[in-house]
Motif scaffolding. Structure first.
Motif, PDB file in Angstrom:
ATOM      1  N   LEU A  11      18.212  73.971  36.198  1.00 32.85           N
ATOM      2  CA  LEU A  11      18.407  75.177  35.065  1.00 32.85           C
ATOM      3  C   LEU A  11      18.656  74.278  33.828  1.00 32.85           C
ATOM      4  CD1 LEU A  11      17.836  77.938  34.400  1.00 32.85           C
ATOM      5  CD2 LEU A  11      20.261  78.250  35.055  1.00 32.85           C
ATOM      6  N   HIS A  12      17.842  74.430  32.807  1.00 29.64           N
ATOM      7  CA  HIS A  12      17.987  73.970  31.485  1.00 29.64           C
ATOM      8  C   HIS A  12      18.151  75.119  30.596  1.00 29.64           C
ATOM      9  CE1 HIS A  12      16.751  69.871  31.880  1.00 29.64           C
ATOM     10  NE2 HIS A  12      16.448  70.197  32.965  1.00 29.64           N
ATOM     11  N   VAL A  13      19.372  75.501  29.986  1.00 31.81           N
ATOM     12  CA  VAL A  13      19.745  76.440  29.029  1.00 31.81           C
ATOM     13  C   VAL A  13      20.359  75.982  27.531  1.00 31.81           C
ATOM     14  CG1 VAL A  13      21.482  78.408  28.604  1.00 31.81           C
ATOM     15  CG2 VAL A  13      20.770  77.676  30.870  1.00 31.81           C
ATOM     16  N   VAL A  14      19.847  76.798  26.386  1.00 30.17           N
ATOM     17  CA  VAL A  14      20.224  76.521  25.137  1.00 30.17           C
ATOM     18  C   VAL A  14      20.804  77.673  24.720  1.00 30.17           C
ATOM     19  CG1 VAL A  14      19.545  76.005  22.818  1.00 30.17           C
ATOM     20  CG2 VAL A  14      18.269  74.808  24.713  1.00 30.17           C
ATOM     21  N   ALA A  15      21.962  77.505  24.067  1.00 34.79           N
ATOM     22  CA  ALA A  15      22.853  78.781  23.587  1.00 34.79           C
ATOM     23  C   ALA A  15      22.849  78.769  22.071  1.00 34.79           C
ATOM     24  CB  ALA A  15      24.006  79.156  24.338  1.00 34.79           C
ATOM     25  N   THR A  16      22.599  79.805  21.195  1.00 33.04           N
ATOM     26  CA  THR A  16      22.872  79.613  19.929  1.00 33.04           C
ATOM     27  C   THR A  16      24.045  80.499  19.512  1.00 33.04           C
ATOM     28  OG1 THR A  16      21.098  81.090  19.644  1.00 33.04           O
ATOM     29  CG2 THR A  16      20.557  79.024  19.228  1.00 33.04           C
ATOM     30  N   VAL A  62      23.407  72.638  24.592  1.00 28.48           N
ATOM     31  CA  VAL A  62      22.338  72.343  25.231  1.00 28.48           C
ATOM     32  C   VAL A  62      23.107  71.702  26.681  1.00 28.48           C
ATOM     33  CG1 VAL A  62      20.512  70.716  25.516  1.00 28.48           C
ATOM     34  CG2 VAL A  62      21.348  71.373  23.372  1.00 28.48           C
ATOM     35  N   GLU A  63      22.719  72.677  27.873  1.00 26.37           N
ATOM     36  CA  GLU A  63      23.261  72.630  29.182  1.00 26.37           C
ATOM     37  C   GLU A  63      22.269  72.407  30.186  1.00 26.37           C
ATOM     38  OE1 GLU A  63      25.130  76.346  29.435  1.00 26.37           O
ATOM     39  OE2 GLU A  63      25.176  76.677  27.309  1.00 26.37           O
ATOM     40  N   GLU A  64      22.658  71.699  31.278  1.00 29.81           N
ATOM     41  CA  GLU A  64      21.760  71.649  32.651  1.00 29.81           C
ATOM     42  C   GLU A  64      22.906  71.859  33.715  1.00 29.81           C
ATOM     43  OE1 GLU A  64      18.866  68.398  34.881  1.00 29.81           O
ATOM     44  OE2 GLU A  64      20.077  67.732  33.338  1.00 29.81           O
ATOM     45  N   TRP A  65      22.200  72.823  34.721  1.00 29.24           N
ATOM     46  CA  TRP A  65      22.969  73.217  35.834  1.00 29.24           C
ATOM     47  C   TRP A  65      21.949  72.845  36.982  1.00 29.24           C
ATOM     48  CZ3 TRP A  65      27.613  74.872  34.859  1.00 29.24           C
ATOM     49  CH2 TRP A  65      28.122  74.985  33.543  1.00 29.24           C
ATOM     50  N   ARG A  66      22.792  72.469  37.890  1.00 29.70           N
ATOM     51  CA  ARG A  66      22.238  72.628  39.341  1.00 29.70           C
ATOM     52  C   ARG A  66      21.496  73.648  39.701  1.00 29.70           C
ATOM     53  NH1 ARG A  66      26.732  71.331  43.304  1.00 29.70           N
ATOM     54  NH2 ARG A  66      27.167  73.311  42.872  1.00 29.70           N
ATOM     55  N   ALA A  67      22.067  74.860  39.720  1.00 32.01           N
ATOM     56  CA  ALA A  67      21.393  76.095  40.058  1.00 32.01           C
ATOM     57  C   ALA A  67      21.662  77.170  39.292  1.00 32.01           C
ATOM     58  CB  ALA A  67      21.371  76.361  41.462  1.00 32.01           C
ATOM     59  N   GLN A  68      21.177  78.407  39.082  1.00 33.26           N
ATOM     60  CA  GLN A  68      21.668  79.932  38.458  1.00 33.26           C
ATOM     61  C   GLN A  68      22.911  80.214  38.992  1.00 33.26           C
ATOM     62  OE1 GLN A  68      19.850  81.559  35.873  1.00 33.26           O
ATOM     63  NE2 GLN A  68      21.802  82.531  35.847  1.00 33.26           N
ATOM     64  N   ALA A  69      23.319  79.840  40.177  1.00 33.22           N
ATOM     65  CA  ALA A  69      24.422  80.357  40.967  1.00 33.22           C
ATOM     66  C   ALA A  69      25.649  79.428  39.907  1.00 33.22           C
ATOM     67  CB  ALA A  69      24.747  79.987  42.358  1.00 33.22           C
TER      68      ALA A  69
END
Length: 104
Positions: A11-16, A62-69
């Motif tokens: 899961l890739h996430v960007v937060a502003t 800028v983030e990368e997570w193993r899973a939504q959990a």
């Protein structure tokens, strides 16, 4: 070129995070501390905080997570609560969290 199969399953996430001018120095410190603490979390594959060079007061993670959990667990961590506590009074608008969907 070979495809990285782990990347497509993560899961890739960007937060502003928009910060008023009076909170920029505080945000730099708080977000650097947040990034360090977050990188130690189970399920965090990558986490970096940036300051926009084009929009003053705009910070981006800028983030990368193993899973939504894992991301869900991250949102309950004390260092997230502390970051929101410190940054909250200096927000120029809403924090926007963008989970990213691959295009192909």
């Amino acid at each position: 070129m070979t495809e990285n199969t782990t990347t497509s399953a993560t899961l890739h996430v960007v937060a502003t995070i928009p910060i008023r001018a009076d909170g920029v120095e505080l945000a730099r410190t708080a977000l650097a501390e947040l990034a360090t603490a977050t990188l130690a979390e189970e399920g965090c594959l990558a986490y970096a905080a940036y300051e926009s060079g084009a929009a003053p007061g705009l910070f981006v993670t800028v983030e990368e997570w193993r899973a939504q959990a894992d991301l869900d667990q991250h949102m309950t961590m004390p260092h997230i609560a502390r970051a929101f506590e410190v940054l909250g009074p200096h927000l120029e608008g809403e924090v926007a969290i963008h989970p990213l969907q691959p295009l192909g």
